[in-house]
Design an enzyme around this catalytic site. Structure first.
Site, mmCIF file in Angstrom:
data_model
loop_
_atom_site.group_PDB
_atom_site.id
_atom_site.type_symbol
_atom_site.label_atom_id
_atom_site.label_comp_id
_atom_site.label_asym_id
_atom_site.label_seq_id
_atom_site.Cartn_x
_atom_site.Cartn_y
_atom_site.Cartn_z
ATOM 1 N N SER A 159 -29.812 18.506 48.711
ATOM 2 C CA SER A 159 -28.783 19.461 48.194
ATOM 3 C C SER A 159 -27.150 18.881 48.245
ATOM 4 C CB SER A 159 -28.524 20.831 49.048
ATOM 5 O OG SER A 159 -27.885 21.984 48.267
ATOM 6 N N HIS A 161 -35.931 25.719 47.538
ATOM 7 C CA HIS A 161 -34.906 24.695 47.568
ATOM 8 C C HIS A 161 -35.043 23.937 48.864
ATOM 9 C CE1 HIS A 161 -31.336 22.505 46.933
ATOM 10 N NE2 HIS A 161 -30.347 23.340 47.667
#
Length: 609
Positions: A428, A558
């Site tokens: 991320s 994610h």
């Protein structure tokens, strides 16, 4: 101030069509100019064309102590922003230097109000700054401008600060002087106490601009030529540091991905040997437009390495900062081992990494650059050294921190960790960081960004059409990106580079990109496009198998650790960190998140000798 402006307006009425009320020449050489000044600033206006309507409050500050300036301080240093060495009014302006950020541009148009227009025909534009090394003293600064791009009012607005004090605000050059006319603003009583005279320009509307500046002192202030950096000393971190570069071409709108093989002068490289300096040209454009500048190794870096921790101490120009990182050694391994820097402890599969006999360096990026700051008050070790108003963003700051960790490893004698076998990973926002770290330090042997999203691997030109986090959102969420990126958030087609060229900065070293095709906000199609175009550089350098891209995964969570990534990660670790034989390479994208290189590339990959 008010009475003088009213007097000028009544004695020299002029219309918008008259000669612009710009600064035609320096107050030190013009006898036909009236200087309107406050205790700390002044604007020089040709007496034959003064118009009070042109002298807007955005560039003048009134003072009850207004006076006519007649003294002539000694020249300290002068710079032609965005251009080479020129002469103006008997002063030699040096080729552009000491700037962080900004993009060069020039025109062949004639500049009105001056006999010598060369200084005003070039510019540096964007959000950028200068830090000129001078002795601690009092100075005056002449700031030179010309509107060489816009032809209507309201198209440009910017602020200018000198030594942290805002001196010009909401400046619209066309409203002041019209097009292709010279304008000079003088700031007096500038106190320097830290050895650097700082000039910072901030874009409000479509790019701040500066044609040049001259620094004067009547109190003995002097220019301090910085020591020559030994190219050998920085060659491992940046092997092209000794390349002599020209001026980057003016940015133009281009919907296609820029040609990574085209030099500043428009020619294309023809040999692998040319890549070293071609990489340096790309690096400087990436820093100027996306990340902000990553400074070279500071004056002094020391530290310690144990089996549990690395400490880093930095000293530079009288400032100090320290930070540390935790080490986890693999089990049942003796002797020095490779290591992977994991940003925030949040990246690729650390269990697989350790199982390969590789150590984990858990690096907290926030101690080097904290997201809790702001663009005008950045915090962390990097900004302690280089200033809280540095225009460098967090991603480059985080990279600087890892570079200093490697410095300490190199000095340690390599008894615990191998400094020539370092990888980096993060997911991320830390994936963005890992990508930048691998691009900005050539000592990183293996770069493994994981679901990096906008500001990471995905091409900026593709993001708006994919529904990923927008450039303006990525810029505004926190200061990951350099301040200069604000110039491109509304139109990324104007970027002089794109992320395929950041991939090119990693080449021919190991690169394993892990992506998630199930979250459109991460821009997986644009990431695949970046990998396809970046792989062309790897191919040209004879290193096609050194780049791996993988997004063909089932789990859409994610930053989830996925079994599909394990085998290619093991292969990359074995080849690039352990120096073993292993099969790497290949661009494997899930069918719902693929790109077509022909949609983005209009250049042909050369065969390099």
């Amino acid at each position: 101030m008010t009475w003088l402006m009213n007097y000028l307006a009544t004695t020299n009425p002029s219309s918008q069509s008259s000669v612009p009320s710009s600064v035609a020449s320096s107050s030190r050489s013009s006898q036909s100019s009236v200087v309107i000044s406050s205790s700390s600033s002044s604007v020089i206006v040709p007496a034959s064309s003064t118009s009070s309507s042109r002298l807007s409050s955005s560039s003048l500050r009134s003072s009850s102590s207004s006076s006519i300036i007649s003294t002539a301080p000694t020249l300290v240093y002068a710079v032609n922003s965005g251009g080479g060495k020129v002469n103006y009014n008997g002063v030699e302006y040096q080729a552009d230097r000491f700037n962080t950020g900004g993009t060069a541009n020039s025109t062949t148009d004639n500049i009105s109000n001056v006999a010598e227009g060369a200084l005003f025909q070039s510019e540096l534009y964007g959000t950028f700054g200068y830090a000129v090394p001078v002795t601690n003293s009092t100075y005056s600064v002449e700031l030179h401008f010309a509107e060489i791009y816009h032809t209507t009012v309201g198209k440009r607005s910017f602020n200018v600060s000198v030594e942290g004090k805002q001196e010009m605000s909401q400046t619209d050059l066309y409203s002041l002087i019209g097009a292709d006319a010279a304008y000079t603003y003088t700031v007096n009583n500038v106190q320097v106490t830290d050895g650097k005279l700082n000039i910072d320009l901030t874009t409000l509307v479509d790019n701040a601009t500066l044609a040049g500046f001259a620094i004067y002192s009547s109190t003995g202030g002097k220019f301090v030529e910085p020591p020559v950096v030994d190219p050998v000393a920085t060659s491992k971190e940046n092997e092209g540091a000794d390349c002599v570069l020209g001026t980057a071409p003016a940015a133009t709108s281009n919907a296609k991905l820029p040609d990574p093989f085209k030099k500043y002068n428009g020619a294309r490289i023809t040999s692998k040997a040319e890549w070293r300096c071609q990489r340096q040209e790309i690096l400087k454009q990436v820093e100027a437009s996306i990340y902000g500048a990553k400074p070279p190794k500071p004056e002094k870096v020391t530290g310690t390495v144990s089996r549990t921790q690395i400490t880093v101490n930095v000293e530079h120009q009288g400032k100090t900062a320290s930070f540390s990182a935790r080490i986890e050694m693999p089990s049942n391994v003796s002797g020095p081992v490779p290591a992977v820097v994991v940003l925030g402890g949040f990246g690729g599969d650390t269990a697989t990494i350790k199982a390969e006999g590789v150590a984990i360096i858990t690096y907290d990026p926030y101690v080097v650059g904290a997201e809790s700051g702001s663009r005008t008050n950045k915090t962390g070790a990097f900004y302690t050294i280089y200033g809280n108003r540095s225009t460098t963003g967090l991603l480059a700051a985080w990279s600087w921190g890892v570079s200093r960790i490697i410095d300490v490893l190199e000095q340690s004698g390599a008894t615990i960790l191998k400094p020539d076998a370092i990888g980096v990973t993060g997911c991320s926002r830390f994936g963005k960081g890992a990508f930048a770290i691998g691009a900005l330090d050539q000592r990183i042997a293996l770069t493994m960004p994981f679901e990096s999203g906008s500001g990471g691997v995905p091409i900026w030109r593709g993001i708006p059409g994919e529904g990923a986090q927008s450039p303006s959102s990525a810029y505004g969420e926190t200061y990951w990106l350099g301040d200069a990126f604000s110039n491109y958030t509304a139109d990324t087609k104007r970027l002089p580079v794109d992320t395929h060229q950041i991939i090119a900065l990693v080449a021919p070293r190991g690169l394993f990109i892990m992506d998630n095709p199930h979250i459109a906000n991460l821009g997986p199609k644009s990431a695949h496009a970046a990998a396809l175009a970046g792989a062309e550089v790897y191919k040209a350098l004879g290193a096609a198998s050194s780049i791996t891209y993988h997004s063909n995964v089932a789990d859409g969570s994610h930053c989830a650790i996925r079994p599909e990534h394990k085998a290619p990660m093991q292969a990359n670790i074995r080849r690039f960190l352990k120096k073993e034989s292993a099969t790497t390479g290949g661009l494997t994208a899930r069918s719902n998140a693929t790109a077509n290189i022909n949609d983005w590339v209009d250049w042909i990959t050369p065969t390099l000798n």
